[in-house]
Motif scaffolding. Sequence first.
Motif, short mmCIF file in Angstrom:
data_model
loop_
_atom_site.label_atom_id
_atom_site.label_comp_id
_atom_site.label_asym_id
_atom_site.label_seq_id
_atom_site.Cartn_x
_atom_site.Cartn_y
_atom_site.Cartn_z
N PRO A 97 0.81 -1.23 0.00
CA PRO A 97 0.00 0.00 0.00
C PRO A 97 0.84 1.27 0.00
CG PRO A 97 -0.87 -1.60 1.57
CD PRO A 97 0.45 -2.11 1.12
N MET A 98 2.05 1.22 0.59
CA MET A 98 2.90 2.41 0.61
C MET A 98 3.43 2.74 -0.78
SD MET A 98 5.01 1.52 4.11
CE MET A 98 5.97 3.02 4.00
N SER A 102 -7.76 10.33 -5.38
CA SER A 102 -6.38 9.94 -5.62
C SER A 102 -5.48 10.55 -4.55
CB SER A 102 -5.93 10.43 -7.01
OG SER A 102 -6.04 11.84 -7.08
N GLY A 103 -4.46 9.81 -4.19
CA GLY A 103 -3.59 10.25 -3.10
C GLY A 103 -3.98 9.68 -1.76
N THR A 104 -4.96 8.79 -1.73
CA THR A 104 -5.37 8.12 -0.49
C THR A 104 -5.27 6.62 -0.69
OG1 THR A 104 -7.72 8.01 -1.13
CG2 THR A 104 -6.97 9.99 0.02
N VAL A 105 -4.75 5.92 0.31
CA VAL A 105 -4.57 4.47 0.24
C VAL A 105 -5.00 3.84 1.55
CG1 VAL A 105 -2.98 2.58 -0.22
CG2 VAL A 105 -2.63 4.79 -1.33
N PRO A 106 -5.99 2.94 1.54
CA PRO A 106 -6.42 2.29 2.79
C PRO A 106 -5.63 1.03 3.08
CG PRO A 106 -7.89 1.66 1.03
CD PRO A 106 -6.85 2.56 0.41
N THR A 107 -5.62 0.62 4.32
CA THR A 107 -5.10 -0.69 4.67
C THR A 107 -6.22 -1.72 4.50
OG1 THR A 107 -5.73 -0.39 6.99
CG2 THR A 107 -3.52 0.32 6.34
N PRO A 108 -5.89 -2.99 4.37
CA PRO A 108 -6.95 -4.01 4.29
C PRO A 108 -7.87 -3.93 5.50
CG PRO A 108 -4.85 -4.96 3.65
CD PRO A 108 -4.55 -3.59 4.16
N ALA A 109 -9.16 -4.12 5.27
CA ALA A 109 -10.16 -3.96 6.32
C ALA A 109 -9.98 -5.03 7.40
CB ALA A 109 -11.57 -4.05 5.73
N LYS A 110 -10.23 -4.61 8.64
CA LYS A 110 -10.17 -5.51 9.78
C LYS A 110 -11.57 -5.64 10.39
CE LYS A 110 -8.00 -6.07 14.34
NZ LYS A 110 -7.08 -5.44 15.33
N THR A 113 -14.10 -6.20 13.34
CA THR A 113 -14.19 -6.03 14.79
C THR A 113 -15.63 -6.34 15.22
OG1 THR A 113 -14.86 -3.71 14.75
CG2 THR A 113 -12.50 -4.19 14.59
N PRO A 114 -15.88 -6.44 16.51
CA PRO A 114 -17.26 -6.66 16.95
C PRO A 114 -18.23 -5.56 16.54
CG PRO A 114 -15.73 -7.18 18.72
CD PRO A 114 -14.93 -6.55 17.63
N ALA A 115 -17.70 -4.38 16.18
CA ALA A 115 -18.57 -3.26 15.79
C ALA A 115 -18.59 -3.05 14.29
CB ALA A 115 -18.11 -1.98 16.47
N GLY A 116 -17.89 -3.88 13.49
CA GLY A 116 -17.91 -3.73 12.05
C GLY A 116 -16.51 -3.73 11.46
N LEU A 117 -16.38 -3.14 10.28
CA LEU A 117 -15.12 -3.11 9.54
C LEU A 117 -14.38 -1.80 9.82
CD1 LEU A 117 -16.31 -4.48 6.08
CD2 LEU A 117 -15.05 -5.73 7.84
N ILE A 118 -13.07 -1.89 9.99
CA ILE A 118 -12.23 -0.72 10.23
C ILE A 118 -11.05 -0.76 9.27
CG2 ILE A 118 -10.71 0.45 11.87
CD1 ILE A 118 -12.49 -0.41 14.10
N SER A 119 -10.77 0.39 8.64
CA SER A 119 -9.62 0.51 7.75
C SER A 119 -8.94 1.85 8.01
CB SER A 119 -10.05 0.42 6.28
OG SER A 119 -8.94 0.63 5.41
N HIS A 120 -7.62 1.82 8.08
CA HIS A 120 -6.84 3.04 8.28
C HIS A 120 -6.32 3.53 6.93
CE1 HIS A 120 -7.06 2.27 12.56
NE2 HIS A 120 -6.66 1.02 12.32
N VAL A 121 -6.48 4.81 6.66
CA VAL A 121 -6.19 5.38 5.35
C VAL A 121 -5.00 6.31 5.45
CG1 VAL A 121 -7.12 6.66 3.39
CG2 VAL A 121 -8.64 5.24 4.78
N ARG A 122 -4.01 6.11 4.56
CA ARG A 122 -2.87 7.02 4.49
C ARG A 122 -3.19 8.13 3.51
NH1 ARG A 122 1.32 8.37 1.60
NH2 ARG A 122 0.76 6.94 -0.09
N LEU A 123 -2.88 9.37 3.91
CA LEU A 123 -3.21 10.55 3.11
C LEU A 123 -1.92 11.21 2.64
CD1 LEU A 123 -5.87 12.04 5.56
CD2 LEU A 123 -6.29 10.46 3.66
#
Length: 636
Positions: free
Chosen positions: A23-24, A208-216, A218-228
């Motif tokens: 992703p980087m 463009s210029g944003t890239v997420p990490t693969p979704a994880k 959790t008990p509350a749903g999907l979480i993804s961290h996005v690099r800007l």
Amino acid sequence: MDWKQAWSTTATTTNTALDALAPMCAPFAARWDREAERRTQLRTPENLKALMKAQRQHIAAQSNLRLARSLREKARASSNGPLSKERRAARAALRATRADVKATGTGLKAARRDYPATLTARAVQTHAAHAVPGGLATWLMTEATHTLTVWPASVSAGLIGLNVAGLWLGRRQPSVRLDDGMSAEERRLASRLDPSFWVQNADARGLSGTVPTPAKLTPAGLISHVRLDGRWTPKTFRAKADEIRALLGARTDLRMEITSGSHGDRATITLRTRSAADGIDLNGWTPGAPWGVDTVTGEPVMVPLGRRMLVAGTSGSGKSWSTRALLAEGSEAEDHRLVVIDPKRVEAMNWQHRARTAITPDEVLEVTDDLVAEMHERLALIPRGQDVIAISAERPRITVFVDEGAEVIAMAATPRARPTKEDPGDPDWGRIMENLRTLARMARAAEIILIWATQKPTMDRNGGIDPQISAQITYRAALALSTSGESRVVFGEDATEKGWHAHELPMPGVAMLRFGPKAKPHPISTRAFSPADVIALPDRPTWHRESSRPSGTTLRLVKESATPTAATASAPASAVAETNRDRVLRAVHDGARTLRDITDRTGINKGTVSREIKALASTGALRKTDDGGLTADEAA
């Protein structure tokens, strides 16, 4: 562990590391591919013909420039006068050919832009610019020192290697492993949060210029961290919520939260595809039961008694069902009592068997007058060195529940009828809000606690929150609200920035609770308590205050019963608690003739006295004399 297991472990570790690096490098590879595709599309036969024509014109112009310079030198040699005809003609020809060279040069640059070199060729040229000197420097330095000097060539080779590795990693497809526990919707969303899918499609959505990490998951749903990248901040990324939802293909009613990440160039996307409160029974109430369950962490949420609280929620959000558990808790113990102020009447009727209720303006004014008087009496009893009175069965904690706040504010603004000879007029209804503001500011130490509920959490003329009362609130709860402005009124001006988006909550029965700097904007699934459940609760004593009781006497707790007990039946009439109506009638029998006389003798507020006079007059127990005074009907 044999060599096969070691090889498998090493391969797995390597793949994991490459998946993390991919992703980087994806933005670099995507930008390279876009530029390469742009150059390829420009390399058409038409643009090539235009380039060749521009080159020929520029070469011809340069040839003419050389010829003009030669003619100028000949003119200088053949004539000594600088203003001679030959020299002036040569200078003019030179200026014209220079202008032609400049114009054809500009045209050649434009033609080269329209027919650029391939990106691969440009990369080879760029790397050759440092690789050739680097190799030559390595050879020369090795010859001079007779030892192998490799750093110039190695640096050049490293730059080439970084370029190739970056492209390879950026184009690599990470091996995304989806959790087997995912639903079909979660699998689809997780696949679209995959960096390879996102990078390929983000440009079309302006991301463009944003890239997420693969979704994880959790008990509350999907979480993804996005690099800007440098063009983005978490705030500008949050403003693209509609484009992000479209890129993910998420349902319009799926709650999506976009918050700041761990660093300034990070953001976090949370898709609430599930709730940590799923499977937890939140119907009904038992003493000590939590108010709700955090849908993110699954932890129970407790609201302690003795906290001034604001509860807001639009019609149908479940505000009444959610607050009933708090009221049940506040009226259950021996040292707790409940007062319900409800101009709409509906909620107050449910609590009549275990709370003092006030519905009409007279009743609301009377109970708030009583509460303020009780507050001042309790404050005088707080011993030195303490800041809160100790609650007991004689001095219980009184929870005052106001529902609906907008109606109470409107009630207090009702114009009063002025007194006449025939009618004593209305009391000052504005005293209702004055009393409630006083309770909000001062009554916590007296253990008189205000809970303010409203459907209109605004502070304008027709709003449901009084600014002075709002400033004293420590616990702020909101179910679904109508606008982001209402969320800011309830949770503060930083509500939007901090994620307190109550206007995005689903209905009914989902709330947010803010009570300090560490509170998080997590949705809370609240306990549901129906009117039938309230009516089925056992009776409890209700609080009343004898405003004329001497100092040091205890308050009167009244518990109504459908059938009198033997002790009550055998008690003398004088021992039975006297009602306000009885006291008004007795005062008239004792010689009181005006509203002021009755008020002074009984200690009851004017509004209540006026109401009781009207009731007694309608039954014939009282009548007015010719001079406007009051007299009792002896027959009554």
